[in-house]
Enzyme design. Sequence first.
Site, short mmCIF file in Angstrom:
data_model
loop_
_atom_site.label_atom_id
_atom_site.label_comp_id
_atom_site.label_asym_id
_atom_site.label_seq_id
_atom_site.Cartn_x
_atom_site.Cartn_y
_atom_site.Cartn_z
N GLU A 210 -0.61 -8.65 4.85
CA GLU A 210 -0.91 -8.89 6.41
C GLU A 210 -2.31 -8.89 7.33
O GLU A 210 -2.09 -9.27 8.18
CB GLU A 210 -0.21 -8.10 6.84
CG GLU A 210 -1.03 -6.41 7.29
CD GLU A 210 -0.57 -5.55 5.83
OE1 GLU A 210 -0.45 -6.29 4.73
OE2 GLU A 210 -0.89 -4.58 6.40
N HIS B 86 -3.21 -6.05 1.16
CA HIS B 86 -2.90 -6.19 2.55
C HIS B 86 -2.55 -7.65 2.58
O HIS B 86 -3.43 -8.24 3.75
CB HIS B 86 -3.56 -5.25 3.63
CG HIS B 86 -3.15 -3.77 3.83
ND1 HIS B 86 -2.35 -3.00 4.38
CD2 HIS B 86 -4.21 -2.29 2.82
CE1 HIS B 86 -2.23 -1.91 3.87
NE2 HIS B 86 -3.67 -1.86 3.02
N CYS C 192 0.91 -1.14 0.39
CA CYS C 192 0.11 0.09 -0.12
C CYS C 192 1.12 0.97 0.19
O CYS C 192 1.63 1.29 -0.95
CB CYS C 192 -0.97 -0.35 1.00
SG CYS C 192 -2.04 1.16 0.96
#
Lengths: 78, 232
Positions: free
Chosen positions: B204, B202, B85
């Site tokens: 994660e 994302h 990002c």
Amino acid sequence: MARYEVYVTYKQGIFDPPGATAERALANLGYEGVHSVKIGKYIQIEADADLAAVREMCERLLANPVIEDYRIVTEGEA
Amino acid sequence: MRFGVVLFPGSNCEQDVVHAARMLGFSAEYVWHGDTDLAGFDALVLPGGFSYGDYIRCGAVARFSPVMAEVVRFAERGGPVLGICNGFQILTEAHLLPGALLRNTGLKFICHPQPLRVERSVCEWLDLPADTVVDIPVNHNEGNYYCDAETLARLDANGQVVLRYCEPDGSRAPGGSAPNGALDDIAGICNGRGNVFGLMPHPERGVDPLVGTTDGRPFFTAIIKRLAEVAG
């Protein structure tokens, strides 16, 4: 000390969503004949720097040459 | 194996990345943007957020942080660097990846799970087969990938397009499947060598099953597996 004005705009052909939205909004308000609205950035610089140095500032930080053009207007001594 | 997670003023996804890495059994530590010592890190992650308030342009100020000169050196030596990002935006501003991230065409901040198709690429960070569809959240306002036609042709020819936005079945809609207007539905790209990888979604947030998906796990495990193999 010199004073500069810098205008940063998207390169030709890059879609400018805020500009396109403003264009539509003006049409909605009844303004006919508005063919294009582009929204960019306006930067004022007062510096002990010549035009070449300000150009370098634009290339390195103030504008991204991949997507943006810039125009420097020299306003003379501040 | 140890991840370094670079923390800029305004980063806000660094804890998620550290949590994800540790959950997968890896070591992960923060690296402050003013630090210049990256010794002991095997892979670096530039997390999401709003570094320096996104002033001037997203990532434009962060790329001049003291740590970034070292990140560039680390990448040039072949060290694996992942930008998520805002981290992706910083990597393009630092010229470690080509192109730029523009404002979403719909002018809306987007935040939702997003199907992504894995492309055949040289990326060292992923070992998923081409055409695998993963579901990973996007969360951004400036994710509209752009590059000129020549660069796009080069990315395609060199296998540098790693991920594309797609429909849930992996197809791409005729008018484009990117929720942000990204050129050619591009969600993630890598450099020619494959060690530097930037993506808008994302991964994660797809590691802990608590948040709904584990599709993000390979984005952290593959690089560690590869590094372990190289180390023998």
